[in-house]
Design an enzyme around this catalytic site. Structure first.
Site, PDB file in Angstrom:
ATOM      1  N   GLN A   1       4.125   0.131 -14.213  1.00 13.88           N
ATOM      2  CA  GLN A   1       4.415   1.379 -13.512  1.00 13.88           C
ATOM      3  C   GLN A   1       5.907   1.716 -13.471  1.00 13.88           C
ATOM      4  O   GLN A   1       6.272   2.863 -13.243  1.00 13.88           O
ATOM      5  CB  GLN A   1       3.850   1.313 -12.091  1.00 13.88           C
TER       6      GLN A   1
ATOM      7  N   HIS B   1      -1.700   5.711 -25.325  1.00 12.84           N
ATOM      8  CA  HIS B   1      -1.346   6.222 -26.649  1.00 12.84           C
ATOM      9  C   HIS B   1      -2.563   6.722 -27.421  1.00 12.84           C
ATOM     10  O   HIS B   1      -2.465   7.688 -28.167  1.00 12.84           O
ATOM     11  CB  HIS B   1      -0.611   5.136 -27.464  1.00 12.84           C
TER      12      HIS B   1
ATOM     13  N   ASP C   1       5.748   4.702 -21.059  1.00 15.72           N
ATOM     14  CA  ASP C   1       6.667   4.280 -22.124  1.00 15.72           C
ATOM     15  C   ASP C   1       8.098   4.085 -21.592  1.00 15.72           C
ATOM     16  O   ASP C   1       8.807   3.180 -22.019  1.00 15.72           O
ATOM     17  CB  ASP C   1       6.717   5.322 -23.256  1.00 15.72           C
TER      18      ASP C   1
ATOM     19  N   ARG D   1       8.549  -7.736  -4.207  1.00 19.82           N
ATOM     20  CA  ARG D   1       7.334  -8.110  -4.939  1.00 19.82           C
ATOM     21  C   ARG D   1       7.273  -7.278  -6.219  1.00 19.82           C
ATOM     22  O   ARG D   1       7.248  -6.049  -6.161  1.00 19.82           O
ATOM     23  CB  ARG D   1       6.091  -7.847  -4.074  1.00 19.82           C
TER      24      ARG D   1
ATOM     25  N   HIS E   1      -0.751  -7.614 -13.023  1.00 15.82           N
ATOM     26  CA  HIS E   1      -0.985  -6.330 -12.368  1.00 15.82           C
ATOM     27  C   HIS E   1      -1.511  -5.362 -13.432  1.00 15.82           C
ATOM     28  O   HIS E   1      -0.864  -4.388 -13.793  1.00 15.82           O
ATOM     29  CB  HIS E   1       0.289  -5.817 -11.690  1.00 15.82           C
TER      30      HIS E   1
ATOM     31  N   ASN F   1      -3.442  -8.993  -9.070  1.00 16.05           N
ATOM     32  CA  ASN F   1      -3.417  -7.875  -8.137  1.00 16.05           C
ATOM     33  C   ASN F   1      -4.755  -7.144  -8.136  1.00 16.05           C
ATOM     34  O   ASN F   1      -5.190  -6.649  -9.176  1.00 16.05           O
ATOM     35  CB  ASN F   1      -2.325  -6.871  -8.518  1.00 16.05           C
ATOM     36  N   GLU F   2      -5.399  -7.110  -6.993  1.00 19.39           N
ATOM     37  CA  GLU F   2      -6.596  -6.294  -6.772  1.00 19.39           C
ATOM     38  C   GLU F   2      -7.674  -6.488  -7.830  1.00 19.39           C
ATOM     39  O   GLU F   2      -7.935  -5.589  -8.651  1.00 19.39           O
ATOM     40  CB  GLU F   2      -6.217  -4.808  -6.690  1.00 19.39           C
TER      41      GLU F   2
ATOM     42  N   ASN G   1      -4.165  -5.999   0.321  1.00 19.70           N
ATOM     43  CA  ASN G   1      -3.694  -4.651  -0.033  1.00 19.70           C
ATOM     44  C   ASN G   1      -4.618  -3.658   0.660  1.00 19.70           C
ATOM     45  O   ASN G   1      -5.831  -3.689   0.458  1.00 19.70           O
ATOM     46  CB  ASN G   1      -3.773  -4.408  -1.549  1.00 19.70           C
TER      47      ASN G   1
ATOM     48  N   TYR H   1      -5.009   0.528   2.102  1.00 24.39           N
ATOM     49  CA  TYR H   1      -4.471   1.886   2.171  1.00 24.39           C
ATOM     50  C   TYR H   1      -5.190   2.772   3.178  1.00 24.39           C
ATOM     51  O   TYR H   1      -4.584   3.614   3.806  1.00 24.39           O
ATOM     52  CB  TYR H   1      -4.554   2.554   0.783  1.00 24.39           C
TER      53      TYR H   1
ATOM     54  N   GLU I   1       0.363  -4.853   0.074  1.00 22.95           N
ATOM     55  CA  GLU I   1       0.508  -3.429  -0.258  1.00 22.95           C
ATOM     56  C   GLU I   1      -0.056  -2.594   0.875  1.00 22.95           C
ATOM     57  O   GLU I   1      -1.093  -2.929   1.446  1.00 22.95           O
ATOM     58  CB  GLU I   1      -0.244  -3.047  -1.541  1.00 22.95           C
TER      59      GLU I   1
HETATM   60  C1  PNW Z   1      -3.086   0.058  -5.720  1.00 19.11           C
HETATM   61  N1  PNW Z   1      -8.510   2.720  -3.367  1.00 19.11           N
HETATM   62  O1  PNW Z   1      -4.321   0.482  -6.220  1.00 19.11           O
HETATM   63  C2  PNW Z   1      -2.323  -0.605  -6.853  1.00 19.11           C
HETATM   64  O2  PNW Z   1      -2.073  -1.975  -6.632  1.00 19.11           O
HETATM   65  C3  PNW Z   1      -1.073   0.097  -7.266  1.00 19.11           C
HETATM   66  O3  PNW Z   1      -0.687  -0.286  -8.565  1.00 19.11           O
HETATM   67  C4  PNW Z   1      -1.258   1.588  -7.135  1.00 19.11           C
HETATM   68  O4  PNW Z   1      -0.188   2.316  -7.628  1.00 19.11           O
HETATM   69  C5  PNW Z   1      -1.477   1.895  -5.663  1.00 19.11           C
HETATM   70  O5  PNW Z   1      -2.493   1.114  -5.092  1.00 19.11           O
HETATM   71  C6  PNW Z   1      -1.785   3.360  -5.377  1.00 19.11           C
HETATM   72  O6  PNW Z   1      -2.950   3.774  -6.029  1.00 19.11           O
HETATM   73  C7  PNW Z   1      -5.308   1.042  -5.434  1.00 19.11           C
HETATM   74  O7  PNW Z   1      -9.232   3.565  -3.927  1.00 19.11           O
HETATM   75  C8  PNW Z   1      -6.022   2.115  -5.959  1.00 19.11           C
HETATM   76  O8  PNW Z   1      -8.734   2.392  -2.181  1.00 19.11           O
HETATM   77  C9  PNW Z   1      -7.076   2.659  -5.279  1.00 19.11           C
HETATM   78  C10 PNW Z   1      -7.434   2.147  -4.054  1.00 19.11           C
HETATM   79  C11 PNW Z   1      -6.740   1.086  -3.516  1.00 19.11           C
HETATM   80  C12 PNW Z   1      -5.671   0.538  -4.216  1.00 19.11           C
END
Ligand code: PNW
Length: 489
Positions: free
Chosen positions: A41, A61, A74, A99, A144, A188-189, A329, A331, A396
């Protein structure tokens, strides 16, 4: 950024801190704050200095239309060349952790460990040394999402041989960097990786339904546990680090609070997401409800075997206990009610309907991300009760917007989610030891491209120099780190 803009943002950040939170707790001494990034990223330099092709290089690509704005990584934030500026930004926050992730194809262009790329190893040595020289602790994610394309051609995570490749890769990382890196995240995830195999949500952009979904999860658990045991056997005594895996999870809350059938649906959803990876590691084997429901679903369609693979007794033992701390992680939260959902985000094997139509939940520019801090509080207590209160780092947590510098909604998100964290620590005695914001820099947001920003620092992607500008949230986060409080007193 001019000195006036800077002052303006600091004033905004401080004004926003004037507390609307009822009880003001402090973060404990030693609480670890940081910010997070991921190689694909931010780094760019996708084919520089001997780097090989990853599944993300191949996807962007060969099928640029799969990314919302047709963009790619890129160049991204050009962190491959500007890593010192990134480290200086972490330093400016007074954060303890940076991190970041290592790009597998920089270390080994095809994933074959007898064909290493010394320049890739040198790059991460420079980055790690820069981090340490600034009194910051590196927390390194080994994987990741940027699998070497060569390994994908072998089937990627649907092939159990990937666990062996991952173990060899981990060995190279421990050998080269473990003298200085004390915090490791293997993967990661893992659930999101699986979505790249089942519903084209990420590279390798496959649609292999539940078969690919569960198989990719199974291999990742085996890969993680192999890396963990390798560390124990060959490196831990000398290097004395800690290892975990970052598990992502929404919190599912019963849609009709007291309805037993909805409560059960929410609990199932939590077990099918967080429990899928946490139960094998913290309790042993897949959650019983997941085993039962997936096996039954397979029977119902006349399949004589289950799409959820089985671990041997020996594998169950190897995976059980393979984490030194819980890396979460998180959100957002969703409601769950009982029923069949066509939304591919909701695992149909678990029979829950996911929704996020609560008008008290503030939204964001991404449909799936609502601001529900009480969901984090409940999730932290759920984890404490389910897994016997392990030390936990939020690896996260972050908010998305259009990239504005004066990002008041992000400040609100961070403040309310940190308040939920403080409540879990002080009121529920949850053993939370750190919080790492996603993300340091606006960056390439996977299939959403560059229109969606999670950073506390803005990057001008129209300027070839990729200048960075701290946002109001950066200043806010810094004051929390400095004062250990949300009210800035
Ligand atoms: C994370 N959801 O992904 C990733 O670890 C990151 O690379 C990403 O940029 C970031 O969150 C934001 O998207 C997720 O749907 C994507 O709950 C989707 C979910 C959770 C985490």
């Amino acid at each position: 950024m001019s000195i006036y803009t800077h002052k303006f943002l600091v004033v905004i950040a401080i004004l926003t801190m004037t507390s609307d939170l009822s009880i003001e707790y402090s973060f404990p001494d030693g609480f670890m704050f940081g910010a997070s990034t991921a190689a694909y990223q931010i780094e760019g330099a996708w084919n520089e200095d001997g780097k090989g092709e990853s599944i993300w290089d191949r996807l962007v690509h060969s099928r640029p239309e799969s990314v919302a704005d047709g963009s790619n990584g890129d160049i991204a934030c050009d962190s491959y060349h500007k890593y010192k500026e990134d480290v200086a930004l972490i330093k400016g926050l007074n954060a303890k952790f940076y991190r970041f992730s290592i790009s597998w194809t920089r270390i080994a262009p095809t994933g074959e460990m007898h064909k290493l790329n010394p320049k890739g190893i040198e790059y991460y040595n420079r980055l790690i040394n820069e981090v340490l020289a600034n009194n910051i602790e590196p927390m390194v994610t080994m994987y990741h999402w940027d699998l070497p394309q060569y390994l994908q051609d072998l089937g990627g995570w649907t092939n159990s041989i990937m666990a062996n490749y991952f173990e060899e890769y981990a060995k190279v990382l421990f050998s080269n960097f473990g003298d200085r890196v004390k915090w490791w995240i293997t993967i990661n995830e893992p659930m999101q990786t699986c979505r790249g195999y089942s519903m084209q949500m990420y590279a390798p952009y496959l649609k292999l339904d539940k078969t690919g979904y569960y198989l990719a999860g199974h291999t990742q658990l085996l890969a993680h546990s192999k890396a963990y045991h390798l560390y124990n056997e060959m490196f831990r005594d000398k290097q004395k680090g800690k290892i975990s895996i970052s598990i992502n999870a929404n919190m599912y809350l019963s849609k009709n609070g007291s309805s037993k059938i909805d409560q059960d649906a929410a609990e199932r959803a939590n077990q099918f997401e967080l429990g899928w990876f946490a139960h094998p590691i913290f309790k042993g084997d897949y959650p019983p409800v997941m085993r039962q429901w997936v096996d039954r679903k397979n029977k119902e369609i006349g399949r004589a075997w289950s799409t959820l693979p089985k671990f041997t007794e020996e594998e169950i033992k190897l995976i059980h206990g393979s984490a030194d701390f819980f890396a979460l992680n998180h959100y957002t939260s969703w409601h769950a009610s009982h029923g069949k959902d066509l939304n591919p985000y909701c695992n149909s094997d678990a029979e829950y309907i996911g929704s996020f139509d609560d008008e008290t939940w503030m939204g964001s520019i991404l449909f799936w991300l609502k601001v529900v801090p009480e969901g984090l509080h409940k999730l932290l207590v759920w984890i404490k009760n389910e897994y016997n209160n392990p030390p936990l780092i939020i690896t996260e947590n972050g908010f998305v917007d259009d990239g504005r510098i004066n990002d008041l909604d992000r400040i609100h998100y961070i403040k309310t989610y940190l308040n939920a964290t403080l409540q879990a620590i002080h009121e529920d005695k949850c053993n939370i030891i750190g919080y790492i914001y996603w993300t340091l820099l606006d960056n390439f947001e996977w299939l959403d491209g560059y229109g969606y920003h999670f950073g506390i620092v803005s990057v001008d992607f129209n300027d070839s120099k990729r200048p960075r500008t701290p946002k109001a949230s950066y200043h806010f986060f810094k004051s929390v780190i400095d004062t250990k409080k949300l009210d800035g007193q």
